[in-house]
Structures are given as C-alpha cells and as structure tokens.
Motif scaffolding. Structure first.
Motif, PDB file in Angstrom:
ATOM      1  N   GLY A 234      29.987  42.281  33.993  1.00  0.00           N
ATOM      2  CA  GLY A 234      29.076  41.845  35.048  1.00  0.00           C
ATOM      3  C   GLY A 234      29.518  42.330  36.419  1.00  0.00           C
ATOM      4  O   GLY A 234      30.481  43.090  36.551  1.00  0.00           O
ATOM      5  N   GLU A 235      28.828  41.848  37.431  1.00  0.00           N
ATOM      6  CA  GLU A 235      29.107  42.270  38.802  1.00  0.00           C
ATOM      7  C   GLU A 235      30.373  41.651  39.378  1.00  0.00           C
ATOM      8  O   GLU A 235      31.040  42.252  40.211  1.00  0.00           O
ATOM      9  CB  GLU A 235      27.930  41.909  39.708  1.00  0.00           C
ATOM     10  N   LEU A 236      30.700  40.426  38.966  1.00  0.00           N
ATOM     11  CA  LEU A 236      31.870  39.727  39.485  1.00  0.00           C
ATOM     12  C   LEU A 236      32.990  39.723  38.459  1.00  0.00           C
ATOM     13  O   LEU A 236      32.768  39.965  37.272  1.00  0.00           O
ATOM     14  CB  LEU A 236      31.515  38.281  39.841  1.00  0.00           C
ATOM     15  N   ASP A 237      34.177  39.402  38.931  1.00  0.00           N
ATOM     16  CA  ASP A 237      35.351  39.295  38.083  1.00  0.00           C
ATOM     17  C   ASP A 237      35.936  37.898  38.299  1.00  0.00           C
ATOM     18  O   ASP A 237      35.991  37.418  39.431  1.00  0.00           O
ATOM     19  CB  ASP A 237      36.356  40.363  38.504  1.00  0.00           C
ATOM     20  N   TYR A 238      36.368  37.239  37.234  1.00  0.00           N
ATOM     21  CA  TYR A 238      36.923  35.900  37.391  1.00  0.00           C
ATOM     22  C   TYR A 238      38.446  35.866  37.368  1.00  0.00           C
ATOM     23  O   TYR A 238      39.050  34.809  37.488  1.00  0.00           O
ATOM     24  CB  TYR A 238      36.357  34.924  36.357  1.00  0.00           C
ATOM     25  N   GLU A 239      39.085  37.023  37.228  1.00  0.00           N
ATOM     26  CA  GLU A 239      40.540  37.019  37.201  1.00  0.00           C
ATOM     27  C   GLU A 239      41.098  36.490  38.525  1.00  0.00           C
ATOM     28  O   GLU A 239      40.480  36.664  39.592  1.00  0.00           O
ATOM     29  CB  GLU A 239      41.076  38.427  36.930  1.00  0.00           C
ATOM     30  N   THR A 240      42.232  35.861  38.468  1.00  0.00           N
ATOM     31  CA  THR A 240      42.863  35.287  39.656  1.00  0.00           C
ATOM     32  C   THR A 240      43.079  36.364  40.715  1.00  0.00           C
ATOM     33  O   THR A 240      43.609  37.430  40.429  1.00  0.00           O
ATOM     34  CB  THR A 240      44.193  34.622  39.269  1.00  0.00           C
ATOM     35  N   GLY A 241      42.629  36.056  41.923  1.00  0.00           N
ATOM     36  CA  GLY A 241      42.763  36.967  43.046  1.00  0.00           C
ATOM     37  C   GLY A 241      41.556  37.868  43.270  1.00  0.00           C
ATOM     38  O   GLY A 241      41.527  38.623  44.232  1.00  0.00           O
ATOM     39  N   SER A 242      40.567  37.786  42.415  1.00  0.00           N
ATOM     40  CA  SER A 242      39.371  38.635  42.543  1.00  0.00           C
ATOM     41  C   SER A 242      38.515  38.255  43.740  1.00  0.00           C
ATOM     42  O   SER A 242      37.870  39.114  44.335  1.00  0.00           O
ATOM     43  CB  SER A 242      38.519  38.556  41.276  1.00  0.00           C
ATOM     44  N   ASN A 243      38.501  36.981  44.078  1.00  0.00           N
ATOM     45  CA  ASN A 243      37.716  36.505  45.214  1.00  0.00           C
ATOM     46  C   ASN A 243      38.558  36.667  46.479  1.00  0.00           C
ATOM     47  O   ASN A 243      39.049  35.707  47.064  1.00  0.00           O
ATOM     48  CB  ASN A 243      37.308  35.049  44.993  1.00  0.00           C
ATOM     49  N   ARG A 244      38.729  37.906  46.882  1.00  0.00           N
ATOM     50  CA  ARG A 244      39.656  38.241  47.973  1.00  0.00           C
ATOM     51  C   ARG A 244      39.376  37.476  49.276  1.00  0.00           C
ATOM     52  O   ARG A 244      40.289  37.169  50.019  1.00  0.00           O
ATOM     53  CB  ARG A 244      39.620  39.740  48.232  1.00  0.00           C
ATOM     54  N   ALA A 245      38.119  37.184  49.536  1.00  0.00           N
ATOM     55  CA  ALA A 245      37.772  36.479  50.781  1.00  0.00           C
ATOM     56  C   ALA A 245      38.370  35.070  50.818  1.00  0.00           C
ATOM     57  O   ALA A 245      38.544  34.509  51.902  1.00  0.00           O
ATOM     58  CB  ALA A 245      36.259  36.401  50.930  1.00  0.00           C
ATOM     59  N   GLN A 246      38.708  34.515  49.668  1.00  0.00           N
ATOM     60  CA  GLN A 246      39.235  33.139  49.612  1.00  0.00           C
ATOM     61  C   GLN A 246      40.763  33.098  49.470  1.00  0.00           C
ATOM     62  O   GLN A 246      41.336  32.026  49.312  1.00  0.00           O
ATOM     63  CB  GLN A 246      38.580  32.379  48.463  1.00  0.00           C
ATOM     64  N   TRP A 247      41.392  34.247  49.513  1.00  0.00           N
ATOM     65  CA  TRP A 247      42.857  34.304  49.431  1.00  0.00           C
ATOM     66  C   TRP A 247      43.377  34.752  50.764  1.00  0.00           C
ATOM     67  O   TRP A 247      44.315  34.994  51.182  1.00  0.00           O
ATOM     68  CB  TRP A 247      43.313  35.233  48.314  1.00  0.00           C
TER      69      TRP A 247
END
Length: 142
Positions: free
Chosen positions: A129-142
């Motif tokens: 899919g378009e998103l990734d759920y692996e840890t650290g994928s949501n860079r804006a929230q880290w």
C-alpha cells in the motif's frame, strides 16, 4: 471497505487482551472474502498503525525493540476504535497498559489480510500500500 466496517471487523476479535494468539485472527481472516476486502483491510490497518507510530507513545511504553513497539500498536487496534482514538488524542500514558508483555501478542493482526488473500487466491501476497507501518515510518511524529 469503509472505516466503520473495518472497526466492526476488529470488534469480532473480542477486544484486548486476547484469549489466545491464533483463534481470533483465524476467525477474522475468514471474514475477508475477496481480494478487495484484503487490500482495503490492509490499507486501513496500516493507516491505524502508521498514525500510532509516534515518539510520545514509544517513550510512554516499555519499548523493547522496534518490533515490540509495532506489536503494542497492534494491541491498541485490537482494543478497538475507542482505544485507538484515545491514543491519537493526547493520552500516551494509557499506552503503558498495552506494553506489559504478559498477554498474548497481537502480532497476528499484521498477517490477517495476507493469510486471507492466500486462502482466497492460492497465490503469494505481494500487495504494497501507500503507507508503511514499520516503526519510524511516520517520520513527522518522530
């Protein structure tokens, strides 16, 4: 699949903590009956896990590894829409209850769409899919 259907399917797991690590996910896999169901379920699950991929949650829990943080986020989803929304709206301290490690793992949630797809088609799951759920994928929230 709309968001309401997704959360209704998650509710069939019976909430968190799970009684065991296999039976609830096997039942959920049976609810996905088409390739489209599998892909849409995967996309909605990935979106939830992506949204929970945040440093404030990682720091609030007993994070042992990137994988354990992913499984804890899956536990939040298994707990249902209210628990998920609570985490999104500034209640990271509640995340600790999902990280004690004494209850069955929710890792199996990550494979529901894949197993259902393979049951339906007899082919290997290749969907990305378009998103990734692996840890650290949501860079804006880290």
């Amino acid at each position: 699949m709309d968001v309401r259907t997704f959360w209704d399917l998650i509710a069939t797991l019976g909430g968190w903590p799970l009684a065991d690590e296999i039976t609830p996910f096997a039942r959920l896999e049976e609810e996905l009956r088409t390739v489209r169901d599998c892909e849409e379920f995967e996309d909605l699950l990935t979106k939830c896990l992506f949204d929970l991929d945040r440093s404030d949650l990682a720091n609030a829990g007993r994070r042992r590894s990137d994988d354990s943080f992913l499984y804890y986020r899956a536990a939040v989803v298994v707990a249902g829409e209210d628990a998920y929304r609570s985490m999104l709206h500034g209640r990271p301290e509640e995340f600790r209850r999902f990280t004690d490690g004494t209850v069955p793992s929710c890792e199996g949630l990550l494979y529901v769409a894949q197993h259902a797809f393979e049951r339906i088609t007899g082919e290997t799951w290749q969907y990305v899919g378009e998103l990734d759920y692996e840890t650290g994928s949501n860079r804006a929230q880290w």
